[in-house]
Design an enzyme around this catalytic site. Structure first.
Site, PDB file in Angstrom:
ATOM      1  N   GLU A   1      42.625  49.732  11.605  1.00 57.42           N
ATOM      2  CA  GLU A   1      43.517  50.002  10.455  1.00 57.42           C
ATOM      3  C   GLU A   1      44.963  49.511  10.607  1.00 57.42           C
ATOM      4  O   GLU A   1      45.886  50.152  10.086  1.00 57.42           O
ATOM      5  CB  GLU A   1      43.527  51.514  10.119  1.00 57.42           C
ATOM      6  CG  GLU A   1      42.164  52.110   9.883  1.00 57.42           C
ATOM      7  CD  GLU A   1      42.178  53.613   9.566  1.00 57.42           C
ATOM      8  OE1 GLU A   1      43.228  54.130   9.147  1.00 57.42           O
ATOM      9  OE2 GLU A   1      41.128  54.252   9.748  1.00 57.42           O
TER      10      GLU A   1
ATOM     11  N   HIS B   1      47.120  64.879  19.054  1.00 63.24           N
ATOM     12  CA  HIS B   1      48.466  65.247  18.587  1.00 63.24           C
ATOM     13  C   HIS B   1      49.483  65.276  19.711  1.00 63.24           C
ATOM     14  O   HIS B   1      50.667  65.409  19.485  1.00 63.24           O
ATOM     15  CB  HIS B   1      48.424  66.612  17.903  1.00 63.24           C
ATOM     16  CG  HIS B   1      47.505  66.631  16.727  1.00 63.24           C
ATOM     17  ND1 HIS B   1      46.196  67.019  16.821  1.00 63.24           N
ATOM     18  CD2 HIS B   1      47.696  66.258  15.439  1.00 63.24           C
ATOM     19  CE1 HIS B   1      45.625  66.909  15.634  1.00 63.24           C
ATOM     20  NE2 HIS B   1      46.501  66.446  14.783  1.00 63.24           N
TER      21      HIS B   1
HETATM   22  N1  GLN Z   1      40.811  57.140   9.387  1.00 66.21           N
HETATM   23  C1  GLN Z   1      42.078  57.789   9.442  1.00 66.21           C
HETATM   24  C2  GLN Z   1      42.764  57.451  10.766  1.00 66.21           C
HETATM   25  O1  GLN Z   1      42.112  57.332  11.731  1.00 66.21           O
HETATM   26  C3  GLN Z   1      41.953  59.293   9.315  1.00 66.21           C
HETATM   27  C4  GLN Z   1      43.284  59.996   9.308  1.00 66.21           C
HETATM   28  C5  GLN Z   1      43.234  61.465   8.970  1.00 66.21           C
HETATM   29  O2  GLN Z   1      42.261  62.131   9.148  1.00 66.21           O
HETATM   30  N2  GLN Z   1      44.299  62.026   8.503  1.00 66.21           N
HETATM   31  O3  GLN Z   1      43.955  57.340  10.843  1.00 66.21           O
END
Ligand code: GLN
Ligand code: ZN
Length: 753
Positions: free
Chosen positions: A484, A692
Site C-alpha cells: 500500500e 502500535h
Molecule cells: N489494510 C490496512 C493497512 O494495513 C488496514 C488498516 C486498518 O485496519 N485501519 O493499513
C-alpha cells in the site's frame, strides 16, 4: 436581543486545532523539543482569542470557553481534578509534561488507553479510577480562560465534561469496582470549580452528559439525579446548562427535566423523533431549552424550514427555546470558504463550523420572529435536493437480488480454495500496509504537486512494492501483500477515485491529540469508473509465485470515515458504495488475484448507541459487505480485517459477513478476544504482534500468543498475522518482528503435524 439570564443562540463547542492546524504544529514542535512551553501556551491563547472574537462578531448569544485542549477533554478533566494515575505524577515532571506523559506514554509509564468518543471518529483518553482515587481541584484552566475572555470584553460559558459522563467513561483499576461509586467524592471538586467560576462573573456553565444518549441503567439515572441535585443546591454557582447529545436522551430526559438545573440542550438531529418526547415533557416549563437543530457532526447546510419547525414544536414547552448545534462543532472543519478548489455548486450546499454559527444566529433571529432573509439557505437546500441522481447507478441498485449477496456454501469454498492455493497449516500473512518510508511520502507529495511525473511516480512505487515483496518472500510468509505505498489514507485513496465524492484541501478534523483527518465528502451517487488498485496488485503478483492478497476498504468503513449525505438512508448509500467495491473485487479476480481482503475496521464504530437500533444497523451493514464480496468464485478467498479489542457486540455480525478469513486485533489485549471466538465457524487470524508499539516482540512471545489462540481455534482455521497494518512502523522493527512471526509458524507446524 434575548432577555437577560437566558443563553440564547449558541454552539456546544468549536474546532480547536486551529484553522491551519496551528495547535497541531505547536504541539509537535514542543514534543520534538523545537518549541518552548511558552510558545505552545501562546498558540492556544491566540486560537482561543480568535475563536471568541469571531463568534462574538458573528452575533452568537453565548460564547463557549474551556474548549482548546492540549490533547483531549477527558484527559483535561482528569488533570483538572487531580486524578491522573500515580505512574505519571511520580515522574517529577512539570504539570504540562505530566499531562503529555499520560497522553502519549513514557518508557516506564505506558499511556492511558485511547478509545472512540461515542460513535464518532474522535478518540479520548480513558481515565483510570480506583477506590482510592481522590479528587481535588488542581487545574486552573477553566478559570484562567474566563479571565482571558474578559480582557476581550466577553463573559464566556465554560464547557465541562459532566461528572456522571466522566465517571461512566472512565476505566476501573480494580475488579469489582465501578468508577460511578466515586460520584460523591467527585462532586465537591465540581462544586468548588463552579464557585470559582461564579466568582469570576460567569453566568452559565455547560456540563456535557452525552453518556445519556446511550442505554443507561436505573442506577446510572439515579446518579444523574443525585449529581444535579447536589450541584444545583449550592448558592454560589453559575446557572447550569446540561447538554445531552449524539442522540435522544431516553429516560434521562425526564430525570434532567425534573432536576433543578436551569437549561437543557437537546440533540434534535440524530434522532428527529426525539422532539416529540421533549415537546411532551411537562417538567421543562421553567427551563431554557436549547434546540439542537443545526447538525454539529455533518457538513450540510441546514434546511431552515425543517430546523425552525422542530424548534417551534418546543415553544410553550419551555420557558425559553433557543437555537443551538446538536453537539460540539469539534467534528466538522473550520470554514468552507477556505475550499477554493471545490465545485461552487457543491460548496454552496455545505456548512462548516463558521457557517454553522451563522446558521444558528440566523435561525435564532427567525425563531424570535425577526425579519431575516432565509432565501439563500432555502435556495441552496432546494438546489441540492434538485441535483440529479445517476440513473444507471439507481437502476443497478434497484435490480439487486438477495442472491447477489450470497456466496457458495463455506465447505465448498474451503475445498476449492485449498485446491487453488495449497496453503500450509497456520498460514502467515500481514494486514496490508508496509512502512511508509520518507521516500514514499516524498514521492507521493511530489507527484501530487506536479513535481514528479506519472512515470517517475510509478517507478518510485514499484521500487517500494519490490522491497516489500522481496522481504516477505525472504522471510517465507505465505500470503503476500503489495504494501500500500500509494495510499495516503485507506478511505481517501478510494474516495478520490469514486464518483460522488469530493475531497477538501483544509477540511481537517481532530482525530486524537495532534492527529487530524480530512474526511472526504460523499455528496452524490457513487460508482467506480475505473479500476482503483488492480495495477499495483497485479504488479506485485508479477514479482512472486506466492499469492498476493488484493487490499480494499469496505463500504461500512468508507461511510464511517466520510461525511455522508443525509438526504437518503445510509443503507441506500451503503449499497452504492458496496457495488463500487464489488466491481473492484471482480476486476482483481479477473486479473488473477486469488485472495482479496476487504477491511472493515469501522464496523464497530458505526454501531448505534442504543441496543434497540443494532438490528437495523446490522440489517444494512452486513449485506453491504456481502454485496461487495459475493461476486467471486468459490475458489477466491475473501478476507476481512477489524481492529478493536472489545467486539462482543459485533461478533455475530462479523460471523454474518461470511468472509473466509477474518483477522482481528488481539495481541494488544493479550488474546482476550478469543473468549468470543467459540462458535465462529470460519478461519480467523487473531493478531500475535502488537504493531502500535515500536517494541519488537520475541519469537517466544508470539509463539505464546499463538498457542493461546490454538487452544481456542482449531489449527485448520487459524492464521498468524500482526494486529493491524505496518504503515506507522519502521522496517528496522518490522523485519525482525515478521521473522519471528514466520518462525512461530514453522515451529508450531512441526508440532501439529
Ligand atoms: N489494510 C490496512 C493497512 O494495513 C488496514 C488498516 C486498518 O485496519 N485501519 O493499513
Ligand atoms: Zn487494523
Amino acid at each position: 436581543m434575548h432577555a437577560v439570564n437566558t443563553i440564547g443562540t449558541t454552539v456546544l463547542g468549536y474546532p480547536r486545532i486551529g484553522p491551519n492546524r496551528e495547535l497541531k504544529k505547536a504541539l509537535e514542535a514542543y514534543w520534538a523539543g523545537a518549541g518552548t512551553e511558552d510558545d505552545l501556551l501562546a498558540t492556544g491563547q491566540r486560537l482561543r482569542a480568535q475563536t471568541w472574537t469571531a463568534l462574538r462578531d458573528q452575533g452568537l448569544g453565548s460564547i463557549p470557553s474551556n474548549m482548546v485542549s492540549h490533547y483531549d477533554h477527558m484527559l483535561d478533566t482528569a488533570a483538572l481534578f487531580g486524578a491522573l494515575p500515580e505512574r505519571f505524577t511520580r515522574l517529577g515532571l512539570s504539570p504540562l509534561d505530566t499531562y503529555f506523559a499520560a497522553a502519549r506514554g513514557v518508557p516506564d509509564a505506558p499511556a492511558l488507553e485511547m478509545t472512540k468518543w461515542f460513535d464518532t471518529n474522535y478518540h479520548y483518553l480513558v481515565p483510570e479510577l480506583g477506590p482510592d482515587t481522590q479528587f481535588t481541584l488542581t487545574g486552573t484552566a477553566p478559570v484562567d480562560e474566563v479571565r482571558e475572555a474578559r480582557t476581550l470584553g466577553i463573559t464566556p460559558r465554560p464547557v465541562l465534561v459532566g461528572p456522571v459522563t466522566f465517571l461512566l467513561l472512565a476505566k476501573s483499576t480494580t475488579p469489582g469496582f465501578a468508577p460511578l461509586e466515586l460520584l460523591d467524592a467527585l462532586l465537591p471538586a465540581y462544586v468548588e470549580l463552579l464557585a470559582q467560576l461564579r466568582d469570576e462573573g460567569v453566568e452559565w456553565v455547560q456540563l456535557d452528559e452525552p453518556a445519556f444518549a446511550a442505554d443507561r441503567t436505573t442506577a446510572e439515572l439515579n446518579a444523574l439525579t443525585r449529581a444535579y441535585h447536589v450541584l444545583a443546591k449550592e448558592k454560589r454557582r453559575p446557572r447550569l446548562l446540561v447538554a445531552g447529545y449524539f442522540g435522544g436522551l431516553g429516560r434521562a430526559l425526564g430525570v434532567l427535566a425534573r432536576s433543578p438545573i436551569e437549561a437543557l440542550a437537546v440533540d434534535l438531529v440524530t434522532d428527529p423523533s426525539f422532539v416529540d418526547a421533549v415537546a411532551a415533557e411537562g417538567a421543562l416549563r421553567d427551563k431554557e431549552v436549547l434546540a439542537g437543530v443545526v447538525d454539529g457532526r455533518n457538513v450540510w447546510r441546514t434546511d431552515p424550514g425543517v430546523a425552525l419547525a422542530r424548534a417551534a414544536r418546543l415553544v410553550g414547552t419551555a420557558a425559553q427555546v433557543s437555537i443551538a448545534t446538536s453537539c460540539s462543532l469539534l467534528h466538522v472543519p473550520y470554514d468552507v470558504q477556505a475550499e477554493t478548489g471545490l465545485d461552487p455548486r457543491l460548496k454552496n450546499w455545505l456548512a462548516f463550523a463558521r457557517q454553522k454559527v451563522d446558521e444558528v444566529v440566523l435561525l435564532g433571529a427567525a425563531l424570535r420572529g425577526e425579519d431575516v432573509d432565509l432565501g439563500p439557505a432555502r435556495t441552496a437546500v432546494a438546489d441540492r435536493a434538485a441535483s440529479l441522481p445517476d440513473p444507471a447507478i439507481r437502476a443497478r441498485v434497484a435490480a439487486l437480488r438477495p442472491s447477489d449477496a450470497v456466496r457458495a456454501p463455506y465447505a465448498e469454498r474451503v475445498a476449492a480454495q485449498q485446491e487453488a492455493l495449497a496453503l500450509p497449516p497456520l498460514p502467515t500473512t500481514t494486514i496490508g500496509s508496509f512502512p511508509q518510508t520518507a521516500e514514499v511520502r516524498q514521492a507521493r507529495a511530489a507527484h501530487r504537486a506536479g513535481k514528479l511525473d506519472d512515470a517517475g511516480y510509478q517507478r518510485a512505487m514499484r521500487t517500494e512494492i519490490d522491497r516489500a515483496v522481496r522481504l516477505q518472500e525472504n522471510l517465507g510468509l505465505d500470503v503476500l501483500v503489495h504494501g500500500e505505498p500509494e495510499r495516503n489514507d485507506m478511505v481517501q485513496y478510494f474516495a478520490e477515485q469514486l464518483t460522488g465524492f469530493a475531497a477538501t484541501a483544509h477540511g481537517w478534523v481532530q482525530s486524537y491529540g495532534s492527529r487530524c483527518v480530512r474526511p472526504p465528502i460523499l455528496f452524490g451517487d457513487v460508482a467506480r469508473p475505473a479500476p482503483m488498485t488492480v495495477g499495483w496488485t497485479q504488479y506485485a503478483q508479477s514479482r512472486t509465485e506466492r499469492p498476493v492478497k488484493g487490499m480494499l476498504t469496505g463500504p461500512v468503513t468508507i461511510l464511517a470515515w466520510s461525511f455522508v449525505r443525509d438526504d437518503q438512508p445510509l443503507a441506500d448509500t451503503a449499497r452504492q458504495v458496496a457495488l463500487a467495491i464489488r466491481d473492484e473485487v471482480a476486476d482483481l479476480e479477473a486479473a488473477g488475484i486469488r485472495i482479496i481482503q476487504v477491511d472493515e475496521p469501522a464496523l464497530r464504530e458505526l454501531l448505534p448507541l442504543h441496543a434497540r437500533d443494532h438490528e437495523e444497523y446490522f440489517g444494512w451493514a452486513v449485506p453491504a459487505f456481502r454485496l461487495a464480496t459475493s461476486g467471486v468464485a468459490a475458489a477466491t478467498q475473501i478476507h476481512t480485517h477489524m481492529c478493536y479489542s472489545e467486539f462482543g457486540d459485533v461478533l455475530p455480525a462479523i460471523d454474518a459477513l461470511d468472509a473466509d478469513v477474518t483477522s482481528i486485533e488481539a495481541a494488544r489485549s493479550t488474546m482476550d478476544v478469543l473468549a468470543g471466538l467459540d462458535g465462529f465457524a470460519r478461519a480467523v487470524g487473531p493478531g500475535v504482534y502488537d504493531i502500535h508499539s515500536p517494541r519488537v516482540p520475541s519469537q517466544e512471545e508470539m509463539t505464546g500468543l499463538a498457542r493461546k489462540a490454538l487452544a481456542a481455534v482449531p489449527a485448520d482455521r487459524l492464521w498468524l498475522n500482526p494486529d493491524c497494518g505496518l504503515k506507522t512502523r519502521r522496517y528496522a522493527e518490522v523485519e525482525p518482528a515478521l521473522r519471528h512471526l514466520a518462525g512461530t509458524a514453522r515451529l508450531l507446524r512441526a508440532e501439529i503435524r
